[in-house]
Design a protein around this motif. Sequence first.
Motif, PDB file in Angstrom:
ATOM      1  N   HIS A   1       4.783  -5.058  -4.719  1.00 59.54           N
ATOM      2  CA  HIS A   1       4.022  -5.782  -3.687  1.00 59.54           C
ATOM      3  C   HIS A   1       3.482  -7.122  -4.182  1.00 59.54           C
ATOM      4  O   HIS A   1       3.186  -8.006  -3.375  1.00 59.54           O
ATOM      5  CB  HIS A   1       2.806  -4.965  -3.262  1.00 59.54           C
TER       6      HIS A   1
ATOM      7  N   GLU B   1      -2.323  -2.776  -3.005  1.00 64.60           N
ATOM      8  CA  GLU B   1      -1.672  -3.812  -3.804  1.00 64.60           C
ATOM      9  C   GLU B   1      -2.472  -5.096  -3.975  1.00 64.60           C
ATOM     10  O   GLU B   1      -1.877  -6.153  -4.174  1.00 64.60           O
ATOM     11  CB  GLU B   1      -0.343  -4.159  -3.127  1.00 64.60           C
TER      12      GLU B   1
ATOM     13  N   TYR C   1       7.997   1.343   6.484  1.00 63.85           N
ATOM     14  CA  TYR C   1       8.238   1.736   5.090  1.00 63.85           C
ATOM     15  C   TYR C   1       9.697   2.186   4.902  1.00 63.85           C
ATOM     16  O   TYR C   1      10.505   1.490   4.292  1.00 63.85           O
ATOM     17  CB  TYR C   1       7.289   2.879   4.683  1.00 63.85           C
TER      18      TYR C   1
ATOM     19  N   GLU D   1       5.913  -3.812   3.397  1.00 67.44           N
ATOM     20  CA  GLU D   1       6.074  -2.392   3.048  1.00 67.44           C
ATOM     21  C   GLU D   1       7.530  -1.947   2.846  1.00 67.44           C
ATOM     22  O   GLU D   1       7.820  -1.140   1.972  1.00 67.44           O
ATOM     23  CB  GLU D   1       5.395  -1.505   4.101  1.00 67.44           C
TER      24      GLU D   1
ATOM     25  N   HIS E   1       5.819   0.728  -6.539  1.00 66.68           N
ATOM     26  CA  HIS E   1       5.642   0.188  -5.188  1.00 66.68           C
ATOM     27  C   HIS E   1       4.535  -0.876  -5.178  1.00 66.68           C
ATOM     28  O   HIS E   1       4.728  -1.982  -4.670  1.00 66.68           O
ATOM     29  CB  HIS E   1       5.298   1.358  -4.247  1.00 66.68           C
ATOM     30  N   GLU E   2       3.387  -0.552  -5.757  1.00 65.22           N
ATOM     31  CA  GLU E   2       2.253  -1.496  -5.727  1.00 65.22           C
ATOM     32  C   GLU E   2       2.552  -2.730  -6.589  1.00 65.22           C
ATOM     33  O   GLU E   2       2.138  -3.839  -6.251  1.00 65.22           O
ATOM     34  CB  GLU E   2       0.956  -0.830  -6.192  1.00 65.22           C
TER      35      GLU E   2
ATOM     36  N   ALA F   1       8.423  -3.394  -0.616  1.00 62.89           N
ATOM     37  CA  ALA F   1       7.810  -2.682  -1.750  1.00 62.89           C
ATOM     38  C   ALA F   1       8.462  -1.314  -1.919  1.00 62.89           C
ATOM     39  O   ALA F   1       8.693  -0.844  -3.037  1.00 62.89           O
ATOM     40  CB  ALA F   1       6.305  -2.546  -1.545  1.00 62.89           C
TER      41      ALA F   1
ATOM     42  N   MET G   1       0.827  -1.172   0.000  1.00 59.40           N
ATOM     43  CA  MET G   1       0.000   0.000   0.000  1.00 59.40           C
ATOM     44  C   MET G   1       0.874   1.239   0.000  1.00 59.40           C
ATOM     45  O   MET G   1       1.967   1.215   0.538  1.00 59.40           O
ATOM     46  CB  MET G   1      -0.819  -0.048   1.280  1.00 59.40           C
ATOM     47  N   SER G   2       0.375   2.246  -0.617  1.00 60.32           N
ATOM     48  CA  SER G   2       1.164   3.477  -0.616  1.00 60.32           C
ATOM     49  C   SER G   2       0.874   4.291   0.633  1.00 60.32           C
ATOM     50  O   SER G   2      -0.252   4.414   1.065  1.00 60.32           O
ATOM     51  CB  SER G   2       0.846   4.305  -1.843  1.00 60.32           C
TER      52      SER G   2
HETATM   53 ZN   LIG Z   1       2.790  -0.683   0.250  1.00 60.19          ZN
END
Ligand SMILES: [Zn+2]
Length: 451
Positions: free
Chosen positions: A307, A277, A384, A326, A303-304, A329, A1-2
């Motif tokens: 994932h 994701e 992250y 996280e 990023h996604e 990713a 996830m962002s």
């Molecule tokens: Zn993420």
Amino acid sequence: MSFLLKPWIAGLLLLCPVSCRTVDRGDTNIMIYQLDVIHYRIRMDIDNRDQRITGTTDIQFRALKNLTRLAFNFEGLQIDSCRMDNREVQFNRKEGFLWVVPGNQVQAGSHHIVTVKYSGIPSDGLIIGQNKYGHFSAFSDNWANRARHWFPSIDHPSDKASVSFEITVPAGYEVVANGNTTKTTTLGGRSTYFLEEINPIPTYCMVVGVCDFSIHPEVTPTDVPLTYYTFPEDSLQAVLGFARSVDMVQFYDSLVGPYPYSKLALVQSSTRFGGMENASAIFFPEDSPLFAVGDAGEVTLAHEIAHQWFGDAITQSDWSELWLSEGFATYFSFLYFEAKDGTARFDELLTAARNRYEKQSSKSRPVIDTGYAALADLLNVENYQKGALFLHALRIRIGDEAWFSGIRRYYKGFKHGNATTADFEQIMSEASDTDLKPFFDRWLTKPGIPE
Ligand SMILES: [Zn+2]
């Protein structure tokens, strides 16, 4: 996830001091390691006249112990009936759980199917309404523990399962979900879409999306069908926003190992996150920069996509090790830009991560943190940014050859399963012929960044 978050999460982070740690975190299920869900079959009727759904979910499972009652996470919706192996069974509801009382003891090792019929308006997890252009839409948004608002499950990342969907909607709307569309039927003005994801995925990644989409197919060089599902008003811009997605899939495929699923959909949706994701069907918010002029969304896109390998195919065994999803990713999105745009771009991304960490970290919590107050608290710079900085420090510590070879081994060994930090540490120690436990402990079990 962002980690681009809507204000509600920022609010939660501020409003949830350590003192609310005794509050139910909604992050567990007593059945974990007592039964193993093998497959969810989710049948659901969604209408554009109101937000009401009718659904039936079959939970196919294997008992791991002798059991006299079963508990599934399920909240809000009215239960119309509950059956086990086609026989009516007693049930009751308490504190977010559906308790099923089978009558006879369920024997360890035996296989069963619990079928729950339900109806009502989901209060969360499945957002039914209108998109920003006023058109009917319905989108799941489960992270971390909101799938329980629209289907009963063992809602924990350690219990992955395959999933199939039979989603009925008014004719003229399309349905996207995890896995391949196997069949579509239309009868009396209603269409039913059949989809199936045969690989086990976590419940927080099981999603459906319904809208009158513009559908744009691409094909990656490894023959993974990649399709954009966007609102017709934004479809031209989306082709530009998603332009590097094919290359990204190809990049991770050759760097880490084969793409884990049979398709990838990139979906414009109602997610509250900067990107989500969901396995084989990534959801982006309707106002993502990917649907506007400029390249502001491409790090989120990478990023996604990363994932799909880390988080989805290999899932953290517990929420407290969210960095395995996280941190990976985040760092793997940097690796794409290092390979494609050069070291200056890579250094820029690493420096930004370091700066953000310095600015936002309380320096009082470790990366692996079992003491969080709420799951949303885990969307932090420890999981992250520090997770990504750790992967980079590890790469410097053992060298590119051992690091990349260890990553490939880790993916091959844990693909479609769950992993812990200890699993990853063992593989990287073997790949580098070094005892990395002290290095892992210093970075991941203590606050701050080691000198
Ligand atoms: Zn993420």
